[in-house]
Structure formats: structure tokens, C-alpha cells
Design an enzyme around this catalytic site. Structure first.
Site: not given
Ligand code: ADP
Length: 207
Positions: A25, A100, A139, A145, A156
Site C-alpha cells: 500500500k 480502518r 520488511r 519497525r 494486525r
Molecule cells: P500496517 O498497515 O503495517 O499496520 P500502518 O503504518 O498502516 O502499518 O499502521 C501502523 C499502526 O498505526 C497500526 O498497527 C495502528 O496501531 C496505528 N494506526 C494506523 N492507522 C490507524 C487507524 N486508522 N486507526 C487506528 N490505528 C491506526
């Protein structure tokens, strides 16, 4: 301009990109944003930057993110709303990682309705679980990370299946979803995305 051309005026790119972790993404989001000259808004990136800068927001979300859990809807939406009001989001935007869950979808819907600027497409990037797991572990190795431990990744992915997949049903009912096959080279996937958007009349504005 002829009548036909007028009818084909490009539609604004107000997009949501949905896909499981490891679907590629982030990379595709950057490419789409560059092509359409719109703001790419990744909630994950905003949170990570805040953690790095040790801001109040960063301190509030760090342990939640490290566990692979979701930050509260209210706090996440605040981040998105702030970002959507910045000038570079005026012509369009691409949301990556938001909404989300159904609660966030509702907050976004209400906000965009008020601005009379509804979404124009939702891109669903699909990859089989084995492929995303594999990409995530790679990754983790390359980028280190802190939420890329096996446990947090599994958490997740299951949150994705339980909470995020249902938002696609809602968007599908609104005729907004294009399902894109995320398996292939980065360029192939980008091409698939651009042609799906073009089929909706979403093309870059002429310069
Ligand atoms: P990934 O898609 O690998 O989970 P992201 O960078 O999208 O990575 O998100 C990392 C973390 O940030 C998530 O696991 C969550 O804790 C938080 N996060 C990101 N976007 C949201 C969201 N829309 N709502 C709640 N938490 C979020």
C-alpha cells in the site's frame, strides 16, 4: 472544447486505499499521489513520525502501536481531519490506512458530506496472506519497525480481517470499490490501479 470533452472532465481524486499489511500500500500510495498531485495521508506514518519526534501524540500512541492494536477512533480522526484541511489536500487526497473500522468510516463520511466532497473511489489491494506475511517479515528484517514482531504482525492481520474488511462491504454497496490484484511487480500493480481509476474518469488534470 466539444460537448463530449466537457462530459469527460476529470473527476477529482478523493481516494481510499485499503489492503492488508504487506500488500504494498505505502509504495502504491506514493505513486498515486505523485501522479495526481494530491496529498497522500498515511495515519501510520503520521503516528510513527510523532513517536520519533517524541510529541505528546507520539507518547500517547507508542505502546498501542507497538502491540499492533488500533489507536482510538477519535484520536486517529483528529489526525486525519487536521491533514485534510491543509492546502495540499484541497485538490484531492489519498487516505492510506484510514478508515480502518466502521466507526472511522462513519466519522469520515460525515466530515466529507459536510464539505460536499465525497470519495470518488476506494481501491482494494488484494494479496494472499502468505505473500503479505512474507513481505512483512522481510520488511521487519530490513527496516526494523518496532511493531514488526511476529506477534504484533499476527495481531494486525487479524484486526484487518475482523475490523477493516467489513468497511469494504459498505463502500461496495456505494459502488466505490475497485479490487486490484496486488500480486506482481510494483509497476504492474501501479498500472492496474491507474487503469481502474481511468475507467472511473479519474485521470490527472492536464498541465
Ligand atoms: P500496517 O498497515 O503495517 O499496520 P500502518 O503504518 O498502516 O502499518 O499502521 C501502523 C499502526 O498505526 C497500526 O498497527 C495502528 O496501531 C496505528 N494506526 C494506523 N492507522 C490507524 C487507524 N486508522 N486507526 C487506528 N490505528 C491506526
Amino acid at each position: 472544447m466539444t460537448d463530449a470533452e466537457q462530459h469527460e472532465a476529470p473527476r477529482p481524486a478523493r481516494l481510499v486505499l485499503v489492503g492488508p499489511q504487506g500488500s504494498g500500500k505505502g509504495t502504491q500510495a506514493e505513486r498515486i499521489a505523485e501522479r495526481f498531485r494530491i496529498a497522500a495521508i498515511s495515519t501510520g506514518d503520521v503516528f510513527r513520525q510523532n513517536i520519533k519526534d517524541e510529541t505528546d501524540l507520539g507518547r500517547q500512541v507508542k505502546s498501542i502501536i507497538d502491540a499492533g492494536d488500533l489507536v482510538s477512533d477519535a484520536l486517529t480522526f483528529e489526525v486525519v481531519r487536521d491533514r485534510l484541511t491543509q492546502p495540499d489536500a484541497a485538490t484531492g487526497f489519498l487516505l492510506d490506512g484510514f478508515p480502518r473500522n466502521l466507526g472511522q468510516l462513519g466519522l469520515l463520511d460525515t466530515y466529507l458530506d459536510e464539505r460536499e466532497a465525497p470519495l470518488t473511489a476506494v481501491l482494494e489491494l488484494g494479496v494472499p496472506r502468505a505473500v503479505s506475511m512474507d513481505r512483512l517479515m522481510r520488511r521487519a528484517f530490513e527496516q526494523g519497525r518496532t511493531d514488526d514482531t511476529e506477534e504484533a504482525i499476527a495481531n494486525r492481520l487479524s484486526i484487518y480481517e475482523r475490523e477493516t474488511a467489513p468497511i469494504l462491504e459498505v463502500y461496495r454497496d456505494h459502488g466505490l470499490v475497485d479490487s486490484i490484484d496486488g500480486v506482481g511487480s510494483l509497476d504492474e500493480v501501479t498500472e492496474r490501479i491507474f487503469s481502474a481509476l481511468a475507467a472511473r474518469g479519474i485521470v490527472p488534470a492536464a498541465v
